[in-house]
Motif scaffolding. Structure first.
Motif, PDB file in Angstrom:
ATOM      1  N   GLY A 139      17.483   8.713   3.183  1.00  0.00           N
ATOM      2  CA  GLY A 139      17.421   9.543   1.981  1.00  0.00           C
ATOM      3  C   GLY A 139      16.859   8.776   0.796  1.00  0.00           C
ATOM      4  N   ASP A 140      17.255   7.516   0.656  1.00  0.00           N
ATOM      5  CA  ASP A 140      16.751   6.724  -0.471  1.00  0.00           C
ATOM      6  C   ASP A 140      15.256   6.487  -0.342  1.00  0.00           C
ATOM      7  OD1 ASP A 140      19.169   6.663  -1.665  1.00  0.00           O
ATOM      8  OD2 ASP A 140      19.727   4.659  -0.987  1.00  0.00           O
ATOM      9  N   ASN A 141      14.747   6.400   0.881  1.00  0.00           N
ATOM     10  CA  ASN A 141      13.308   6.301   1.072  1.00  0.00           C
ATOM     11  C   ASN A 141      12.609   7.525   0.492  1.00  0.00           C
ATOM     12  OD1 ASN A 141      11.661   4.221   2.706  1.00  0.00           O
ATOM     13  ND2 ASN A 141      13.691   4.137   3.618  1.00  0.00           N
ATOM     14  N   LEU A 142      13.188   8.696   0.727  1.00  0.00           N
ATOM     15  CA  LEU A 142      12.586   9.915   0.192  1.00  0.00           C
ATOM     16  C   LEU A 142      12.714   9.959  -1.327  1.00  0.00           C
ATOM     17  CD1 LEU A 142      12.513  10.657   3.186  1.00  0.00           C
ATOM     18  CD2 LEU A 142      13.187  12.977   2.558  1.00  0.00           C
ATOM     19  N   ALA A 143      13.890   9.534  -1.810  1.00  0.00           N
ATOM     20  CA  ALA A 143      14.115   9.519  -3.260  1.00  0.00           C
ATOM     21  C   ALA A 143      13.123   8.581  -3.946  1.00  0.00           C
ATOM     22  CB  ALA A 143      15.541   9.080  -3.561  1.00  0.00           C
ATOM     23  N   PHE A 144      12.736   7.541  -3.218  1.00  0.00           N
ATOM     24  CA  PHE A 144      11.770   6.585  -3.753  1.00  0.00           C
ATOM     25  C   PHE A 144      10.437   7.272  -4.005  1.00  0.00           C
ATOM     26  CE2 PHE A 144       8.831   2.981  -3.483  1.00  0.00           C
ATOM     27  CZ  PHE A 144       9.489   2.039  -4.245  1.00  0.00           C
ATOM     28  N   GLY A 145      10.116   8.266  -3.185  1.00  0.00           N
ATOM     29  CA  GLY A 145       8.859   8.987  -3.356  1.00  0.00           C
ATOM     30  C   GLY A 145       8.913  10.005  -4.471  1.00  0.00           C
ATOM     31  N   LEU A 146      10.096  10.547  -4.716  1.00  0.00           N
ATOM     32  CA  LEU A 146      10.272  11.596  -5.720  1.00  0.00           C
ATOM     33  C   LEU A 146       9.852  11.108  -7.103  1.00  0.00           C
ATOM     34  CD1 LEU A 146      11.510  14.389  -5.120  1.00  0.00           C
ATOM     35  CD2 LEU A 146      13.694  13.487  -5.926  1.00  0.00           C
ATOM     36  N   PRO A 147       9.068  11.913  -7.844  1.00  0.00           N
ATOM     37  CA  PRO A 147       8.657  11.454  -9.190  1.00  0.00           C
ATOM     38  C   PRO A 147       9.875  11.312 -10.095  1.00  0.00           C
ATOM     39  CG  PRO A 147       7.600  13.550  -8.610  1.00  0.00           C
ATOM     40  CD  PRO A 147       8.558  13.243  -7.530  1.00  0.00           C
ATOM     41  N   ALA A 177       0.835  -1.200   0.000  1.00  0.00           N
ATOM     42  CA  ALA A 177       0.000   0.000   0.000  1.00  0.00           C
ATOM     43  C   ALA A 177       0.870   1.250   0.000  1.00  0.00           C
ATOM     44  CB  ALA A 177      -0.926  -0.012   1.216  1.00  0.00           C
ATOM     45  N   ALA A 178       1.935   1.238   0.823  1.00  0.00           N
ATOM     46  CA  ALA A 178       2.815   2.411   0.894  1.00  0.00           C
ATOM     47  C   ALA A 178       3.458   2.671  -0.468  1.00  0.00           C
ATOM     48  CB  ALA A 178       3.883   2.195   1.957  1.00  0.00           C
ATOM     49  N   GLY A 179       3.942   1.614  -1.108  1.00  0.00           N
ATOM     50  CA  GLY A 179       4.584   1.759  -2.411  1.00  0.00           C
ATOM     51  C   GLY A 179       3.609   2.226  -3.478  1.00  0.00           C
ATOM     52  N   ARG A 180       2.419   1.644  -3.476  1.00  0.00           N
ATOM     53  CA  ARG A 180       1.435   2.020  -4.509  1.00  0.00           C
ATOM     54  C   ARG A 180       0.924   3.421  -4.284  1.00  0.00           C
ATOM     55  NH1 ARG A 180      -2.731  -2.707  -5.563  1.00  0.00           N
ATOM     56  NH2 ARG A 180      -3.018  -1.568  -7.506  1.00  0.00           N
ATOM     57  N   ALA A 181       0.794   3.828  -3.007  1.00  0.00           N
ATOM     58  CA  ALA A 181       0.352   5.193  -2.730  1.00  0.00           C
ATOM     59  C   ALA A 181       1.372   6.202  -3.246  1.00  0.00           C
ATOM     60  CB  ALA A 181       0.140   5.380  -1.226  1.00  0.00           C
ATOM     61  N   LEU A 182       2.631   5.765  -3.398  1.00  0.00           N
ATOM     62  CA  LEU A 182       3.651   6.650  -3.959  1.00  0.00           C
ATOM     63  C   LEU A 182       3.686   6.554  -5.482  1.00  0.00           C
ATOM     64  CD1 LEU A 182       6.488   5.974  -1.378  1.00  0.00           C
ATOM     65  CD2 LEU A 182       5.107   8.029  -1.563  1.00  0.00           C
ATOM     66  N   VAL A 217      10.675  -3.083  -3.429  1.00  0.00           N
ATOM     67  CA  VAL A 217      10.440  -2.976  -1.983  1.00  0.00           C
ATOM     68  C   VAL A 217      10.381  -4.340  -1.296  1.00  0.00           C
ATOM     69  CG1 VAL A 217       8.836  -2.183  -0.204  1.00  0.00           C
ATOM     70  CG2 VAL A 217       9.253  -0.778  -2.223  1.00  0.00           C
ATOM     71  N   ILE A 218       9.598  -5.260  -1.855  1.00  0.00           N
ATOM     72  CA  ILE A 218       9.383  -6.527  -1.151  1.00  0.00           C
ATOM     73  C   ILE A 218      10.585  -7.465  -1.308  1.00  0.00           C
ATOM     74  CG2 ILE A 218       7.801  -8.453  -0.819  1.00  0.00           C
ATOM     75  CD1 ILE A 218       6.387  -5.864  -0.344  1.00  0.00           C
ATOM     76  N   MET A 219      11.030  -7.675  -2.550  1.00  0.00           N
ATOM     77  CA  MET A 219      12.106  -8.653  -2.776  1.00  0.00           C
ATOM     78  C   MET A 219      13.390  -8.351  -2.003  1.00  0.00           C
ATOM     79  SD  MET A 219      11.377 -11.376  -3.978  1.00  0.00           S
ATOM     80  CE  MET A 219      12.967 -12.174  -4.207  1.00  0.00           C
ATOM     81  N   PRO A 220      13.839  -7.084  -1.971  1.00  0.00           N
ATOM     82  CA  PRO A 220      15.063  -6.816  -1.204  1.00  0.00           C
ATOM     83  C   PRO A 220      14.931  -7.226   0.266  1.00  0.00           C
ATOM     84  CG  PRO A 220      14.517  -4.927  -2.562  1.00  0.00           C
ATOM     85  CD  PRO A 220      13.362  -5.872  -2.663  1.00  0.00           C
TER      86      PRO A 220
END
Lengths: 568, 215
Positions: free
Chosen positions: B96-104, A185-190, A201-204
């Protein structure tokens, strides 16, 4: 109490070290010596590279090497890809327990029985050809090599039918330790699509949990012998099969290049694992860059759908294979284009009765002895950890996995040479010993997680009521853990029944089990008798799982938390 | 920008509706609070709006973003951000990579992306923590990092699922004002579900009580 815990730990360590690890080291050492020219029995006592030269010059060596690499690496990597894709597509719809129920039959079937069944299904005169025949207008089996093909495709299919369910189960159980739905959900919401969240996200998070089982699969696929004899190409065969043949060559001098081949087999597995580690490091570097770029890529759905279809097809093949074993064992007249036998008869069972009764008896004795020993050792080990109040050290974990990562062919010859020395070779005891090397790790791995999941407050409550360590073990832990203990035992039975090489080598060909018979018969032409042996071989683990399922349900019928009736 | 719910209703596997059909409009920058006892289906409501509804739930009504019906779109195409009780930073990536993951991904170039993330980290009082393991952050830091990750994805609406309930009392105040300030300055329509009346008061917008059952 502390003292007792230490004594138990020392005893278990001594048994595992001297009984399991030392023989493997000894076997590798003996094989290694022969690989470099030292074989006192033949009067060779000078170190030389001649065995390696002889190995390279043996006919078909290069092809065998190529076949091993292609089938072993190919089947493992394909299985991994398919398993990951399948889980990504269906994980939300299957729970770990329903997944386990669905996959257990596939895991229970020994490789040899599955291979025999697949040969019945895939062969030019097999079930699939019979289904196509009316459409294609075939009156005779088509002249195409669909099993034992020189590419090793039949072998790869066979390996994948067995590896996929194992990897699926491993991944599903890893997923149950991660909050997949919320990460999804977190990944798809992004703004990331299902498949991309899965990969990024999941595999790592899953990977560290499945790394070791994947190595085991890889090591197995690269060095499998029984399945490769039945489904693989024969002239030349894969390296492990070729080495097995060279070891049993009438010319004793062949032992030298055979030993070199056995060591090469171990080196190949080591190299393949190193390759995986290297790929992992590469993926980490590349992966970080990829994650930071933030690509959303929405188009993984077709890939997931393809993986699902292929996985379902392979599972269907497995089911057909198991069915065909039973049907062939009861078929009387069954000429080519017919889909069903024209007449049925129990005669194949009656005719071979003397043979299969004896093989079944030996197999049963071996299974009971190896599983009993392995369970006792595993429980002693886990209880020792509890009493010392210590987690397992990494080197101890490595000790458990070691027998599964070193190819059997790499040390079995040397080990048997050692057993010959002490006059144990060819006896039932030698085979039991040889099988425990592989049964114990699986029993141990299967029992560890449930053992640790036991609510520690229950044990503390018992201790507070005055129960000593022995009473806590016998009156609390073992009864409460009956279900996982029996499940581990069933897994142990499946592993023991499936053992081919240890039985062959340690039994010096004199100990006949359902597995050795099924492999020997598979090259013959009488599918009915082969079907009888393979059905029995497949049926034994099934029966073990049935007992493991039924016994707790009966014994704990008034205990909902333990009978397995509720979701656990 | 606005988020509209039109007669939204969810039925569980047994056919029972979780709550009475819900209709509301959230204008840009406003926070609407949905309150209700635990188990009434507050989180399920957010799942339905965000497109994360699990297997076995039935859904009727419509979700509109700026007048566009997104009901049939998959979650990843809706551009609806989501914040949980626990921050749910991805454990295998650095902060930081978590935030970068959100960045379009439309923002191209390593340096530019890095700069955007550093700016967001600074805004959240997390400067210098780009390479930190998320597991080593404090609860408040994690919550702020998660909010920045969500905002960097430029959501058209935001769903908050009891985002403050796991924080200490003192931190909770800070995080509330931090969150609502950002929501207002970015002018994002926001739906908050909570069972804490103080959350609702701090949000300042309308409060809707969710009652169990259909009828």
């Amino acid at each position: 109490m502390k003292h007792q815990g230490r004594l138990l730990r020392m005893a278990v360590l001594a048994v595992v070290g001297l009984g399991l690890i030392a023989p493997i080291a000894l076997g590798l050492w003996q094989t290694g010596r022969a690989a470099f020219g030292i074989l006192p029995a033949l009067g060779r006592d000078v170190v030389s590279l001649d065995p390696w030269r002889a190995l390279v010059e043996l006919p078909g060596f290069a092809t065998s090497l190529r076949l091993t690499l292609v089938t072993g690496l190919g089947s493992t990597l394909l299985s991994l890809l398919l398993a990951v894709g399948f889980c990504a597509a269906v994980h939300a719809r299957i729970t770990p327990s329903s997944g386990a129920r669905m996959l257990t039959p596939f895991l229970a079937i020994p490789h040899a029985a599955m291979a025999v069944g697949l040969a019945f299904v895939l062969a030019p005169s097999g079930w699939i050809a019979r289904m196509i025949a009316p459409i294609a207008g075939w009156a005779h089996p088509p002249d195409i090599a669909t099993v034992n093909d020189s590419w090793g495709l039949g072998l790869m299919i066979g390996l994948m039918v067995k590896e996929l369910p194992f990897l699926l189960l491993v991944i599903l159980s890893a997923l149950s330790q991660i909050s997949v739905a919320r990460h999804m959900a977190a990944g798809r919401a992004l703004g990331y699509g299902r498949g991309i969240v899965w990969i990024k996200v999941i595999m790592p998070q899953v990977w560290p949990l499945i790394r070791l089982p994947l190595w085991v699969v890889l090591a197995y696929a690269l060095s499998v012998v029984d399945m490769a004899i039945i489904l693989g190409p024969s002239t030349p065969p894969t390296l492990a099969v070729a080495v097995t043949r060279w070891f049993s060559d009438p010319d004793p001098a062949m032992i030298l290049p055979a030993s070199a081949g056995a060591i090469l087999q171990a080196v190949i597995v080591g190299g393949a694992v190193a390759l995986l580690i290297g790929l992992e490091a590469l993926a980490k570097r590349f992966g970080r860059w990829w994650l930071r770029r933030g690509g959303r890529g929405l188009s993984t759905e077709p890939g997931l759908r393809l993986a699902t279809v292929v996985v379902m097809t392979l599972m269907a093949l497995g089911v057909l294979a198991i069915l065909s074993l039973v049907i062939w064992s009861l078929a009387w007249r069954w000429s080519f284009p017919q889909i069903w036998p024209e007449s049925w008869s129990p005669k194949p069972w009656a005719r071979a009765q003397g043979g299969w009764m004896e093989a079944l008896g030996t197999t049963l004795v071996l299974a009971l002895a190896t599983v009993g020993l392995s369970l006792a050792l595993a429980i002693a080990w886990l209880e020792g950890e509890d009493r010392a109040n210590r987690r397992r050290a990494p080197w101890a974990e490595a000790m458990i996995y070691l027998p599964l990562l070193i190819p059997q062919i790499g040390f079995l010859y040397g080990l048997n040479a050692g057993f010959l020395h002490i006059g144990l070779s060819g006896s039932l005891w030698a085979v039991i010993w040889g099988q425990v090397l592989f049964v114990f790790p699986y029993v141990m791995i299967a029992l560890t997680d449930p053992w640790r999941a036991l609510d520690p407050r229950m044990i503390r409550a018992a201790a507070a009521l005055g129960a000593g360590p022995n009473r806590r073990l016998w009156a609390i832990k073992l009864p409460v853990l009956l279900r996982p203990i029996l499940t581990s035992a069933a897994i142990g039975v499946a592993v023991s029944v499936a053992q081919y090489l240890p039985t062959l080598f340690m039994g010096a060909g004199r100990v006949v089990t359902l597995t050795t018979e099924a492999v020997t018969l598979s090259s013959g032409s009488d599918r009915r008798v082969t079907g009888v042996y393979a059905t029995l071989q497949a049926g034994l683990p099934f029966a073990a799982y049935l007992v493991a399922f039924a016994l707790p349900a009966v014994l704990h019928r008034n205990r909902r938390a333990l009978s397995g009736a509720s979701a656990t | 920008m606005s988020l509209d719910l039109d007669a939204l209703s969810i039925r569980a596997m047994n056919g029972q509706p979780l709550f009475a059909p819900l209709s509301l409009t959230i204008p840009a920058g406003e926070v609407v609070t949905v309150m209700g006892p635990s188990g009434v289906g507050k989180s399920t409501l957010l799942d339905a709006i965000g497109g994360h509804l699990g297997h076995g739930f039935h859904f009727s009504g419509a979700v509109r973003l700026n007048g566009r019906d997104v009901t049939s779109l998959p979650a990843e195409a809706r551009r609806i951000g989501l914040m949980f009780q626990d921050a749910l930073l991805f454990p295998h990536m650095s902060v930081g990579d978590n935030l970068a993951f959100g960045l379009p991904c439309s923002l191209r170039g390593r340096a530019k992306r890095r700069a955007a993330v550093e700016t967001a980290l600074t805004q959240a009082g997390l400067e210098g923590l780009y390479d930190r393991d998320p597991a080593t952050l404090s609860g408040g830091q994690r919550a702020r990092a998660a909010l920045m990750r969500t905002l960097l994805a430029e959501p058209a609406a935001l769903l908050l699922d009891e985002p403050f309930s796991k924080l200490d009392a003192g931190l909770r105040e800070d995080m509330r004002s931090f969150t609502f300030e950002h929501v207002r300055s970015c002018a994002i329509p926001t739906l908050l579900v909570t069972h804490d009346p103080e959350d609702a008061a701090a949000a300042g917008g309308p409060v809707i009580a969710l009652k169990a059952g259909g009828a």
